[in-house]
Design a protein around this motif. Structure first.
Motif, PDB file in Angstrom:
ATOM      1  N   ASN A 280       0.813  -1.228   0.000  1.00 25.77           N
ATOM      2  CA  ASN A 280       0.000   0.000   0.000  1.00 25.77           C
ATOM      3  C   ASN A 280       0.845   1.275   0.000  1.00 25.77           C
ATOM      4  N   GLU A 281       1.617   1.461  -1.047  1.00 26.03           N
ATOM      5  CA  GLU A 281       2.499   2.630  -1.124  1.00 26.03           C
ATOM      6  C   GLU A 281       2.195   3.469  -2.367  1.00 26.03           C
ATOM      7  N   GLN A 282       0.937   3.518  -2.813  1.00 21.41           N
ATOM      8  CA  GLN A 282       0.624   4.180  -4.084  1.00 21.41           C
ATOM      9  C   GLN A 282       1.144   5.614  -4.181  1.00 21.41           C
TER      10      GLN A 282
ATOM     11  N   MET B 293       9.103 -11.583   3.990  1.00 18.21           N
ATOM     12  CA  MET B 293       8.842 -12.568   2.934  1.00 18.21           C
ATOM     13  C   MET B 293       8.909 -11.900   1.560  1.00 18.21           C
ATOM     14  N   ALA B 294       8.450 -10.653   1.486  1.00 15.79           N
ATOM     15  CA  ALA B 294       8.524  -9.907   0.232  1.00 15.79           C
ATOM     16  C   ALA B 294       9.984  -9.763  -0.207  1.00 15.79           C
ATOM     17  N   ILE B 295      10.846  -9.518   0.760  1.00 11.17           N
ATOM     18  CA  ILE B 295      12.278  -9.394   0.448  1.00 11.17           C
ATOM     19  C   ILE B 295      12.842 -10.760   0.055  1.00 11.17           C
TER      20      ILE B 295
ATOM     21  N   ASN C  47       5.147  -6.731  -4.716  1.00 14.53           N
ATOM     22  CA  ASN C  47       3.851  -6.210  -4.278  1.00 14.53           C
ATOM     23  C   ASN C  47       3.270  -7.184  -3.263  1.00 14.53           C
ATOM     24  N   ASP C  48       3.364  -6.799  -1.974  1.00  8.77           N
ATOM     25  CA  ASP C  48       2.982  -7.684  -0.885  1.00  8.77           C
ATOM     26  C   ASP C  48       1.491  -7.524  -0.565  1.00  8.77           C
ATOM     27  N   GLY C  49       0.653  -7.940  -1.495  1.00  7.39           N
ATOM     28  CA  GLY C  49      -0.786  -7.914  -1.269  1.00  7.39           C
ATOM     29  C   GLY C  49      -1.362  -6.530  -1.029  1.00  7.39           C
TER      30      GLY C  49
ATOM     31  N   ALA D 212       9.977   1.226   0.571  1.00  7.55           N
ATOM     32  CA  ALA D 212       9.345   1.932  -0.547  1.00  7.55           C
ATOM     33  C   ALA D 212       8.873   3.328  -0.148  1.00  7.55           C
ATOM     34  N   ASP D 213       8.775   3.601   1.147  1.00  5.79           N
ATOM     35  CA  ASP D 213       8.163   4.858   1.596  1.00  5.79           C
ATOM     36  C   ASP D 213       9.139   6.025   1.637  1.00  5.79           C
ATOM     37  N   LEU D 214      10.364   5.796   1.104  1.00  3.03           N
ATOM     38  CA  LEU D 214      11.396   6.835   1.023  1.00  3.03           C
ATOM     39  C   LEU D 214      11.923   7.263   2.386  1.00  3.03           C
TER      40      LEU D 214
HETATM   41  N1  UDP Z   1       5.796  -3.673   3.877  1.00  7.31           N
HETATM   42  C1  UDP Z   1       5.462  -4.846   3.208  1.00  7.31           C
HETATM   43  N2  UDP Z   1       4.547  -5.701   3.780  1.00  7.31           N
HETATM   44  C2  UDP Z   1       3.964  -5.448   4.980  1.00  7.31           C
HETATM   45  C3  UDP Z   1       4.343  -4.268   5.658  1.00  7.31           C
HETATM   46  C4  UDP Z   1       5.244  -3.409   5.077  1.00  7.31           C
HETATM   47  O1  UDP Z   1       5.988  -5.122   2.136  1.00  7.31           O
HETATM   48  O2  UDP Z   1       3.155  -6.255   5.428  1.00  7.31           O
HETATM   49  C5  UDP Z   1       6.778  -2.747   3.273  1.00  7.31           C
HETATM   50  C6  UDP Z   1       6.312  -1.319   3.133  1.00  7.31           C
HETATM   51  O3  UDP Z   1       5.663  -1.092   1.910  1.00  7.31           O
HETATM   52  C7  UDP Z   1       7.621  -0.555   3.222  1.00  7.31           C
HETATM   53  C8  UDP Z   1       8.446  -1.397   4.179  1.00  7.31           C
HETATM   54  O4  UDP Z   1       7.885  -2.696   4.142  1.00  7.31           O
HETATM   55  O5  UDP Z   1       8.285  -0.511   1.979  1.00  7.31           O
HETATM   56  C9  UDP Z   1       8.441  -0.836   5.573  1.00  7.31           C
HETATM   57  O6  UDP Z   1       7.099  -0.699   6.036  1.00  7.31           O
HETATM   58  P1  UDP Z   1       6.592   0.546   6.872  1.00  7.31           P
HETATM   59  O7  UDP Z   1       7.121   1.807   6.279  1.00  7.31           O
HETATM   60  O8  UDP Z   1       5.113   0.425   6.989  1.00  7.31           O
HETATM   61  O9  UDP Z   1       7.277   0.279   8.261  1.00  7.31           O
HETATM   62  P2  UDP Z   1       8.025   1.336   9.207  1.00  7.31           P
HETATM   63  O10 UDP Z   1       8.918   2.174   8.351  1.00  7.31           O
HETATM   64  O11 UDP Z   1       6.957   2.118   9.858  1.00  7.31           O
HETATM   65  O12 UDP Z   1       8.796   0.443  10.143  1.00  7.31           O
END
Ligand code: UDP
Ligand code: MG
Length: 332
Positions: free
Chosen positions: A15-17, A79-81, A44-46, A98-100
């Motif tokens: 969810n990073e649109q 798991m995505a990684i 794309n993790d769902g 992905a959130d920069l």
């Molecule tokens: N992410 C993911 N699956 C999840 C939760 C997060 O792939 O179930 C990704 C998310 O898109 C981001 C990264 O993992 O690229 C870190 O997530 P987030 O920014 O929500 O975590 P925080 O920075 O708050 O620890």
């Protein structure tokens, strides 16, 4: 194999649109500036927002460089990684969010550290931009982890901007572990790790995927995945209670001989009961030691399901097998 890229950038997306376009711009810009060949693998993790469509569009923009793994549901960041790790082609692998929050401009620092001979480059966030709650929780967790797992030398566990040499990534991918924590796993295999400081930004847009309960679950993943100290503590506690209760029984026996019975013998009964509870805890602890180990061995469920992979057929490798003989050793 000669047209394999030098760098593989691995990014989990949930969810990073709002972030993806800026991520694409800044990432490709800084990678182009580096002047090395590269590929970017986004999982794309769902996502339930438009991330899937945006990723598909990004792949179309640069089909030979941008690969997209589309999960069948939400299997978690690690798991995505892992799914991307199974498919990397580069010599140096970099993970980032992905959130920069991890500026892509910092990648050159990590590449330089690997080129200097390190096989794992850990990072700590120089000025962490997160909520007070997160900072507190993270600080506490880092302290407990350092005490429980002294072998995992990491100042800051949560920063996902990290670099690994290819052999380390292949080893990690081969473990097949479903509840794991990648930076800790990497350190199990590293022979020459290092740590560098990197900048940290606030989330570009959207919201964190980690709520309170997810954070707790993730903390337990790290604890149980890399240490059996919690189990051992149960055993120790049982032993301690047993010893104390035994001393109490001896004391009451002597007291009874010298002073006579206490109130209706109630305390003797208590002493015996405590002693037995101690033994029960002790045996539960010992059982737990075994169950914990068995559990670690039998977790063989599919750890994620890939719906489809978007990649340039020309450059794709049909299947990659990894032969690894190393065994992940537990911390004792
Ligand atoms: N992410 C993911 N699956 C999840 C939760 C997060 O792939 O179930 C990704 C998310 O898109 C981001 C990264 O993992 O690229 C870190 O997530 P987030 O920014 O929500 O975590 P925080 O920075 O708050 O620890
Ligand atoms: Mg984040």
């Amino acid at each position: 194999m000669s047209n394999n890229p030098y760098l593989s950038i691995v990014i989990p997306v949930h969810n990073e649109q709002e972030c993806l376009e800026e991520l694409y711009q800044r990432l490709t810009q800084s990678l182009d500036n580096l002047g090395k060949t590269y590929e970017i693998i986004l999982t794309n993790d769902g996502s339930t927002d438009k991330s899937g469509e945006i990723l598909e569009e990004l792949h179309k923009r640069r089909p030979s460089q941008i690969r997209v793994i589309d999960f069948n549901g939400n299997f978690g960041q690690h798991m995505a990684i892992m799914a991307a790790f199974e498919r990397v082609r580069g010599e140096i692998i970099i993970t980032l969010d992905a959130d920069l929050q991890n500026p892509p401009e910092e990648i050159s620092k990590l590449v330089a550290a690997i080129e200097a001979g390190h096989d794992v480059v850990n990072t700590h966030r120089l000025k962490r931009q997160d909520s007070m709650f997160r900072l507190f929780f993270s600080h506490l967790h880092n302290k407990i982890r350092a005490w429980m797992m002294p072998k995992l030398k990491m100042e800051d566990e949560g920063c996902m901007l990290r670099a690994y040499k290819r052999n380390i990534v292949d080893l990690m991918a081969s473990t097949g572990e479903a509840t794991t924590f990648i930076p800790a796993l990497a350190l199990n295999y590293a022979s020459n790790p290092t740590e560098v400081g990197v900048a940290h930004a606030e989330r570009a847009a959207g919201e964190t995927s980690y709520n309170f309960f997810k954070l707790i679950r993730y903390n337990f993943d790290v604890m149980t995945g890399f240490s059996i100290v919690p189990l051992q503590m149960t055993t120790m506690l049982g032993m301690l209670i047993s010893v104390c209760s035994f001393l109490f029984v001896v004391f009451l026996m002597i007291r009874r001989l010298i002073v006579g019975p206490e109130v209706e013998g109630v305390f003797t009964l208590f002493a015996i009961m405590f002693f037995l509870i101690g033994i029960v805890l002790l045996s539960m602890g010992i059982n737990g030691e075994y169950i914990g180990r068995i559990y670690q061995e039998v977790r063989k469920r599919p750890r994620f399901v890939v719906r489809r992979v978007l990649e340039d057929k020309e450059t794709s490798i049909a299947h990659k097998t990894i032969h690894v003989s190393s065994v992940l050793e537990n911390e004792g």
